[in-house]
Enzyme design. Sequence first.
Site, PDB file in Angstrom:
ATOM      1  N   MET A  29       0.846  -1.193   0.000  1.00 14.28           N
ATOM      2  CA  MET A  29       0.000   0.000   0.000  1.00 14.28           C
ATOM      3  C   MET A  29       0.885   1.248   0.000  1.00 14.28           C
ATOM      4  O   MET A  29       0.464   2.322   0.435  1.00 14.28           O
ATOM      5  CB  MET A  29      -0.939  -0.023   1.203  1.00 14.28           C
ATOM      6  N   GLY A  35      11.128  -3.131   5.391  1.00 11.69           N
ATOM      7  CA  GLY A  35      10.380  -4.401   5.359  1.00 11.69           C
ATOM      8  C   GLY A  35       9.976  -4.715   3.925  1.00 11.69           C
ATOM      9  O   GLY A  35      10.155  -5.837   3.427  1.00 11.69           O
ATOM     10  N   HIS A  36       9.435  -3.702   3.213  1.00 12.51           N
ATOM     11  CA  HIS A  36       9.054  -3.898   1.799  1.00 12.51           C
ATOM     12  C   HIS A  36      10.296  -4.177   0.958  1.00 12.51           C
ATOM     13  O   HIS A  36      10.272  -5.011   0.050  1.00 12.51           O
ATOM     14  CB  HIS A  36       8.359  -2.652   1.242  1.00 12.51           C
ATOM     15  N   GLN A  60     -10.320  -2.543   2.812  1.00 14.94           N
ATOM     16  CA  GLN A  60      -9.785  -3.265   3.970  1.00 14.94           C
ATOM     17  C   GLN A  60      -9.654  -2.372   5.201  1.00 14.94           C
ATOM     18  O   GLN A  60      -9.178  -2.822   6.232  1.00 14.94           O
ATOM     19  CB  GLN A  60      -8.453  -3.934   3.637  1.00 14.94           C
ATOM     20  N   GLY A 148       4.797 -10.240   4.062  1.00 17.54           N
ATOM     21  CA  GLY A 148       5.597 -10.203   5.283  1.00 17.54           C
ATOM     22  C   GLY A 148       4.898 -10.947   6.421  1.00 17.54           C
ATOM     23  O   GLY A 148       3.662 -10.933   6.534  1.00 17.54           O
ATOM     24  N   ASP A 151       2.308  -9.311   9.206  1.00 17.56           N
ATOM     25  CA  ASP A 151       0.866  -9.550   9.115  1.00 17.56           C
ATOM     26  C   ASP A 151       0.663 -11.057   8.934  1.00 17.56           C
ATOM     27  O   ASP A 151       0.241 -11.521   7.878  1.00 17.56           O
ATOM     28  CB  ASP A 151       0.287  -8.770   7.940  1.00 17.56           C
ATOM     29  N   SER A 187       4.526   1.110   8.035  1.00 23.16           N
ATOM     30  CA  SER A 187       4.330   2.463   7.512  1.00 23.16           C
ATOM     31  C   SER A 187       3.717   3.362   8.582  1.00 23.16           C
ATOM     32  O   SER A 187       3.823   4.584   8.524  1.00 23.16           O
ATOM     33  CB  SER A 187       3.405   2.423   6.300  1.00 23.16           C
ATOM     34  N   ARG A 188       3.059   2.741   9.562  1.00 23.30           N
ATOM     35  CA  ARG A 188       2.405   3.536  10.609  1.00 23.30           C
ATOM     36  C   ARG A 188       3.396   4.085  11.632  1.00 23.30           C
ATOM     37  O   ARG A 188       3.059   5.024  12.354  1.00 23.30           O
ATOM     38  CB  ARG A 188       1.364   2.682  11.342  1.00 23.30           C
TER      39      ARG A 188
HETATM   40  O1  PAF Z   1      -0.120  -5.783   3.727  1.00 25.35           O
HETATM   41  C1  PAF Z   1      -0.545  -4.868   3.006  1.00 25.35           C
HETATM   42  O2  PAF Z   1       0.113  -3.843   2.762  1.00 25.35           O
HETATM   43  C2  PAF Z   1      -1.927  -4.983   2.378  1.00 25.35           C
HETATM   44  O3  PAF Z   1      -2.808  -5.604   3.264  1.00 25.35           O
HETATM   45  C3  PAF Z   1      -1.935  -5.673   1.009  1.00 25.35           C
HETATM   46  C4  PAF Z   1      -1.486  -7.129   1.111  1.00 25.35           C
HETATM   47  C5  PAF Z   1      -1.030  -4.924   0.052  1.00 25.35           C
HETATM   48  C6  PAF Z   1      -3.355  -5.677   0.432  1.00 25.35           C
HETATM   49  O4  PAF Z   1      -3.832  -4.364   0.257  1.00 25.35           O
END
Ligand code: PAF
Length: 281
Positions: A29, A35-36, A60, A148, A151, A187-188
């Site tokens: 997102m 992490g990304h 979501q 990751g 989550d 990100s938060r």
């Molecule tokens: O983990 C996230 O950033 C989001 O939940 C995802 C998997 C990109 C779905 O919008």
Amino acid sequence: MWVAETKEKLKEYLLNRKANGTLALVPTMGALHQGHASLLQMALSQNDHVVVSIFVNPTQFNNKEDLLKYPKKWDEDLALIGGISPDIIVFAPSVADIYANEVEPRHYDFNGLDKVMEGAFRDDHFNGVGTIVETLFTVVAPDRAYFGEKDFQQLRIVQKLVEIRNIPVEIIGCPIVREANGLAMSSRNERLSPPTRQRAGFIHRTLLAAKTIFGTKDALETKEWIKGAFSDQEGFDLEYVEIADVETLTPVLRKKKHSKYRAFIAVYAEGVRLIDNLALN
Ligand code: PAF
């Protein structure tokens, strides 16, 4: 770096490449962090082509304010991606391109995986995640997709999604990347004041101590110990702590020899919701 802003443009671009080696998808997102970056690096090391999607998925978010406050960092995101590899393909669609006129989640039967922890506190959250992830899988048709373990419940739900919808993609879970003090990268985190961000290393330290305690005590006693540790920490409000089986995500009542367990936690600090988890055995 190639950026596609619509599904059609991406599909057209991928047509030639897919015939030529494996394709990976890293769904995000945006507001990318290390992490990304670790997901992108893992994807690059295992595949010929990598697509990263950047899409803040409205279905979501159960909390409108959280959606509005979700950080957007387009230029920094592109710089981070380009620094990893200019060959990474970016997919950044609009809400209209993904959802047309109906910004609503589909409803899935995740066999209870969505009813506990995050699911119990965030109505329809996992239906929203399932909806966007299934859409991305349809558009990109990747061989592998990277998520990751921060989550962890989402990772299990995506594995279930692939199973119930028969989607031919391999789901790869990647380890949590942490800040120097142990706080799980998110990100938060940047919405926290610097002192609170520093103190938030307490969350991971508590989970590590809980792991030791779980070696000799049962789940209930371990959870009570965690709750006690949080009640002493001003400014950190525990939303839930759970110790669950990694397969079913059901709370542990009595430890079984061959089962694997994780501790899961959600905490509010300065109005920011932080989650973390740790393998206990
Ligand atoms: O983990 C996230 O950033 C989001 O939940 C995802 C998997 C990109 C779905 O919008």
